[in-house]
Design a protein around this motif. Structure first.
Motif, mmCIF file in Angstrom:
data_model
loop_
_atom_site.group_PDB
_atom_site.id
_atom_site.type_symbol
_atom_site.label_atom_id
_atom_site.label_comp_id
_atom_site.label_asym_id
_atom_site.label_seq_id
_atom_site.Cartn_x
_atom_site.Cartn_y
_atom_site.Cartn_z
ATOM 1 N N VAL A 30 27.302 42.582 -92.275
ATOM 2 C CA VAL A 30 26.695 41.299 -92.746
ATOM 3 C C VAL A 30 25.355 41.148 -92.217
ATOM 4 N N LEU A 31 25.441 41.281 -90.780
ATOM 5 C CA LEU A 31 23.810 41.076 -90.046
ATOM 6 C C LEU A 31 22.789 42.078 -90.760
ATOM 7 N N PHE A 123 27.852 34.429 -99.129
ATOM 8 C CA PHE A 123 29.110 34.223 -98.540
ATOM 9 C C PHE A 123 29.403 32.524 -98.547
ATOM 10 N N ARG A 124 28.896 32.067 -99.398
ATOM 11 C CA ARG A 124 29.360 30.458 -99.554
ATOM 12 C C ARG A 124 30.794 30.194 -100.215
ATOM 13 N N ALA A 128 33.104 29.704 -96.602
ATOM 14 C CA ALA A 128 32.377 28.439 -96.460
ATOM 15 C C ALA A 128 32.121 27.718 -95.408
ATOM 16 N N GLN A 129 32.974 27.617 -94.484
ATOM 17 C CA GLN A 129 32.972 26.974 -92.927
ATOM 18 C C GLN A 129 32.066 27.699 -92.401
ATOM 19 N N ALA A 130 31.615 28.772 -92.521
ATOM 20 C CA ALA A 130 30.800 29.554 -91.564
ATOM 21 C C ALA A 130 29.274 29.327 -92.091
ATOM 22 N N VAL A 131 28.878 29.252 -93.138
ATOM 23 C CA VAL A 131 27.777 29.147 -93.859
ATOM 24 C C VAL A 131 27.383 27.734 -94.436
ATOM 25 N N SER A 156 27.553 35.562 -88.466
ATOM 26 C CA SER A 156 28.057 36.778 -88.990
ATOM 27 C C SER A 156 29.209 37.146 -88.323
ATOM 28 N N ARG A 157 29.504 36.842 -87.187
ATOM 29 C CA ARG A 157 30.649 37.298 -86.351
ATOM 30 C C ARG A 157 31.956 36.421 -87.152
ATOM 31 N N VAL A 158 31.661 35.046 -87.439
ATOM 32 C CA VAL A 158 32.804 34.420 -88.075
ATOM 33 C C VAL A 158 33.096 34.900 -89.316
ATOM 34 N N VAL A 159 31.873 35.067 -90.022
ATOM 35 C CA VAL A 159 32.056 35.675 -91.593
ATOM 36 C C VAL A 159 32.778 36.720 -91.580
ATOM 37 N N GLY A 160 32.598 37.795 -90.633
ATOM 38 C CA GLY A 160 33.229 38.954 -90.258
ATOM 39 C C GLY A 160 34.841 38.979 -90.111
#
Length: 213
Positions: A30-31, A123-124, A128-131, A156-160
């Motif tokens: 992601v990053l 990634f919205r 959603a919570q991460a971004v 990016s870690r939360v999204v992952g």
């Protein structure tokens, strides 16, 4: 190969063992994905109606391309299917990233497409919570807040983690030949359309980049 590794009933246990490492790989991907902006050959449209048609065309073409790529990579069943999860994910993401870049170009907003906007568009709907704080609608405007590199890594870690949990559960479908590939293809089509719609919503309206001290 052991009977345990071939048995779909044991897949949740295997998934739990793999999820931690997979989440780290997804976070890194992601990053890397949002850290660069692909070039676009699209020209800016001068009329709103033309821009809307061109953006919708980009969305449709990208969704079809993503569906074909994802479905093809998801064809191997069983353990082989595990090996294609990350390549499939990266392939679809690159298609989506290019679609976001093309849509930004169509609206003449390439200069406004930074890593925050790219992360938000892609990634919205899945994390959603991460971004949620990257871009906030205020009236008719979208306020984008640039973040430091450390914060971007945290997001990016939360999204992952969020995506890996979902993907590992969905990977059970890979044990069903053809039907599993069809499901993966359909989801890639739908997911890419949502990414494109978010990009259209972001770039067709006024966007304010709010710099924090």
């Amino acid at each position: 190969m052991s009977k345990t590794s071939r048995n779909p009933d044991n897949l949740p246990a295997l998934a739990g063992q793999a999820e931690g490492g997979f989440a780290a790989k997804v976070s890194e991907a992601v990053l890397d994905l949002v850290s660069s902006r692909p070039e676009s050959a699209r020209q800016a449209s001068t009329l709103p109606s033309e821009a809307a048609r061109a953006a919708q065309s980009v969305a449709q073409q990208a969704a079809q391309k993503a569906a074909l790529a994802a479905g093809s990579l998801a064809l191997p069943p069983g353990p082989l299917g595990w090996l294609t999860i990350l390549p499939e994910l990266l392939t679809v993401w690159r298609i989506q990233r290019q679609a976001v870049a093309d849509i930004a170009a169509i609206y003449g907003r390439t200069a406004d497409l930074g890593r925050e906007q790219m992360l938000y568009c892609m990634f919205r709907h899945t994390a959603a919570q991460a971004v949620r704080d990257l871009a906030v609608r205020v009236g008719e405007r979208m306020v984008v807040q640039p973040v430091a590199a450390k914060v971007m890594q945290q997001i990016s870690r939360v999204v992952g983690v969020k995506l890996s949990e979902s993907l590992v559960r969905k990977s059970i479908s890979r044990w069903v030949p053809l039907a599993g590939a069809a499901a993966v293809s359909a989801y890639a089509f739908y997911d890419t359309q949502r990414v494109a719609r978010t990009a259209i919503e972001l770039f067709e309206g006024e966007q304010i980049i709010e710099l924090k001290p």
